[in-house]
Design a protein around this motif. Sequence first.
Motif, mmCIF file in Angstrom:
data_model
loop_
_atom_site.group_PDB
_atom_site.id
_atom_site.type_symbol
_atom_site.label_atom_id
_atom_site.label_comp_id
_atom_site.label_asym_id
_atom_site.label_seq_id
_atom_site.Cartn_x
_atom_site.Cartn_y
_atom_site.Cartn_z
ATOM 1 N N ALA A 80 0.851 -1.187 0.000
ATOM 2 C CA ALA A 80 0.000 0.000 0.000
ATOM 3 C C ALA A 80 0.886 1.235 0.000
ATOM 4 O O ALA A 80 2.008 1.216 0.523
ATOM 5 C CB ALA A 80 -0.924 0.005 1.219
ATOM 6 N N ALA A 81 0.377 2.300 -0.593
ATOM 7 C CA ALA A 81 1.157 3.527 -0.704
ATOM 8 C C ALA A 81 0.230 4.727 -0.647
ATOM 9 O O ALA A 81 -0.993 4.616 -0.826
ATOM 10 C CB ALA A 81 1.958 3.541 -2.009
ATOM 11 N N ALA A 82 0.817 5.876 -0.383
ATOM 12 C CA ALA A 82 0.097 7.150 -0.384
ATOM 13 C C ALA A 82 0.950 8.189 -1.093
ATOM 14 O O ALA A 82 2.179 8.086 -1.110
ATOM 15 C CB ALA A 82 -0.223 7.593 1.037
ATOM 16 N N ASP A 83 0.289 9.166 -1.692
ATOM 17 C CA ASP A 83 1.027 10.255 -2.346
ATOM 18 C C ASP A 83 0.360 11.586 -2.035
ATOM 19 O O ASP A 83 -0.852 11.651 -1.782
ATOM 20 C CB ASP A 83 1.108 10.044 -3.858
ATOM 21 C CG ASP A 83 -0.234 10.204 -4.548
ATOM 22 O OD1 ASP A 83 -0.635 11.361 -4.805
ATOM 23 O OD2 ASP A 83 -0.880 9.179 -4.820
ATOM 24 N N ILE A 84 1.168 12.633 -2.027
ATOM 25 C CA ILE A 84 0.698 14.006 -1.878
ATOM 26 C C ILE A 84 1.257 14.808 -3.043
ATOM 27 O O ILE A 84 2.437 14.682 -3.378
ATOM 28 C CB ILE A 84 1.152 14.619 -0.543
ATOM 29 C CG1 ILE A 84 0.618 13.809 0.634
ATOM 30 C CG2 ILE A 84 0.681 16.076 -0.428
ATOM 31 C CD1 ILE A 84 1.114 14.304 1.982
ATOM 32 N N ARG A 85 0.397 15.625 -3.666
ATOM 33 C CA ARG A 85 0.826 16.441 -4.797
ATOM 34 C C ARG A 85 0.530 17.913 -4.521
ATOM 35 O O ARG A 85 -0.582 18.265 -4.133
ATOM 36 C CB ARG A 85 0.111 15.981 -6.077
ATOM 37 C CG ARG A 85 0.317 14.509 -6.360
ATOM 38 C CD ARG A 85 -0.241 14.072 -7.696
ATOM 39 N NE ARG A 85 -1.654 14.306 -7.870
ATOM 40 C CZ ARG A 85 -2.617 13.520 -7.375
ATOM 41 N NH1 ARG A 85 -2.302 12.456 -6.645
ATOM 42 N NH2 ARG A 85 -3.875 13.800 -7.595
ATOM 43 N N PHE A 86 1.543 18.758 -4.710
ATOM 44 C CA PHE A 86 1.408 20.197 -4.531
ATOM 45 C C PHE A 86 1.492 20.854 -5.901
ATOM 46 O O PHE A 86 2.530 20.790 -6.568
ATOM 47 C CB PHE A 86 2.515 20.733 -3.616
ATOM 48 C CG PHE A 86 2.525 20.115 -2.248
ATOM 49 C CD1 PHE A 86 1.693 20.584 -1.247
ATOM 50 C CD2 PHE A 86 3.364 19.043 -1.969
ATOM 51 C CE1 PHE A 86 1.702 20.010 0.010
ATOM 52 C CE2 PHE A 86 3.381 18.464 -0.714
ATOM 53 C CZ PHE A 86 2.540 18.955 0.281
ATOM 54 N N PHE A 87 0.409 21.499 -6.337
ATOM 55 C CA PHE A 87 0.346 22.059 -7.681
ATOM 56 C C PHE A 87 1.215 23.304 -7.791
ATOM 57 O O PHE A 87 1.208 24.171 -6.909
ATOM 58 C CB PHE A 87 -1.093 22.396 -8.054
ATOM 59 C CG PHE A 87 -1.992 21.188 -8.109
ATOM 60 C CD1 PHE A 87 -1.535 19.996 -8.640
ATOM 61 C CD2 PHE A 87 -3.284 21.239 -7.628
ATOM 62 C CE1 PHE A 87 -2.346 18.877 -8.697
ATOM 63 C CE2 PHE A 87 -4.107 20.129 -7.669
ATOM 64 C CZ PHE A 87 -3.640 18.940 -8.206
ATOM 65 N N LEU A 88 1.956 23.392 -8.899
ATOM 66 C CA LEU A 88 2.853 24.510 -9.140
ATOM 67 C C LEU A 88 2.234 25.571 -10.037
ATOM 68 O O LEU A 88 2.808 26.653 -10.199
ATOM 69 C CB LEU A 88 4.154 24.008 -9.767
ATOM 70 C CG LEU A 88 4.962 23.014 -8.917
ATOM 71 C CD1 LEU A 88 6.211 22.568 -9.669
ATOM 72 C CD2 LEU A 88 5.332 23.635 -7.570
ATOM 73 N N ARG A 97 5.386 15.875 -6.464
ATOM 74 C CA ARG A 97 4.748 14.663 -5.946
ATOM 75 C C ARG A 97 5.655 13.983 -4.929
ATOM 76 O O ARG A 97 6.842 13.760 -5.184
ATOM 77 C CB ARG A 97 4.439 13.703 -7.094
ATOM 78 C CG ARG A 97 3.893 12.353 -6.627
ATOM 79 C CD ARG A 97 3.418 11.506 -7.767
ATOM 80 N NE ARG A 97 3.056 10.172 -7.325
ATOM 81 C CZ ARG A 97 2.039 9.471 -7.793
ATOM 82 N NH1 ARG A 97 1.280 9.980 -8.747
ATOM 83 N NH2 ARG A 97 1.770 8.262 -7.342
ATOM 84 N N LEU A 98 5.084 13.648 -3.772
ATOM 85 C CA LEU A 98 5.773 12.901 -2.726
ATOM 86 C C LEU A 98 5.065 11.570 -2.531
ATOM 87 O O LEU A 98 3.837 11.528 -2.427
ATOM 88 C CB LEU A 98 5.770 13.684 -1.409
ATOM 89 C CG LEU A 98 6.317 15.117 -1.459
ATOM 90 C CD1 LEU A 98 6.182 15.778 -0.089
ATOM 91 C CD2 LEU A 98 7.762 15.143 -1.931
#
Length: 258
Positions: A80-88, A97-98
Amino acid sequence: MVATGGSPPTGIHTVRAMHSRVPLQLLIAAFVLPLTLVAQDADSLDITGRRAPRGAFGIHAFNGQPVGDFGRAVNTSWGAAADIRFFLDRAGFLAVRLDGGMAGYGRSRGEASFGFLGGGRVTTQNTYAFALAGLEVAQPDGPIRPYVNASIGTSVFTTNTTADDAGFWDDRRRRNRSRTLVDDWVRTSAVGGGIRFAINDGSASRTMLDIGVRRWFTGPVTYATREDVMQGPSGPTVRTRRSAADQWALTIGFSITR
């Protein structure tokens, strides 16, 4: 007596000058102020005219298909994994993307009546965890939204052996009857892509079904499989392997844009 030449009286000239300047100032203010307000408001709107999203997060289950030397030693992995994305940008085309996650690639159970484990059943678990950072380019709107990404980071491969009767609440006893046999960190990179299908496209949040694939690349890393751990009179012994742990990962999950 009526003036027949020369300049108009000073008062009349002043009134005419004010009359010609004031409407121009009002027109400039009336034109510039709305544009300024629209520009400020546009900073919070996306290309469809809605409030622009600031970022997104996702959760995924994934199945790893090892390749190369790693694939000859390991059949598959699940995690299982999770990601966070911060729009530029305002629209959401480009994002930082982390990623982080964990997976198991082998588990075995056996009996031990000697060594540091004492008696009882012994569980051996092979896992890896990762943390990545990179960039993603995505289609920000529409019912179908393709994306591609690339990341770099690190992974850690571990093999742990624990006696099942160590006692869940007895932390000291559990620590004394558990052992980490393999623990190796390695640089990791990944490239991938996929498609997000819009489920809920509300103004506050946008929920999407996320289906994707990633290709993982690592440097040489030390790891063990479930066949590599053996119990002996003095405790468990492990035969380690060393190779790149490259694999394909098929992912499915949900993404929520805020």
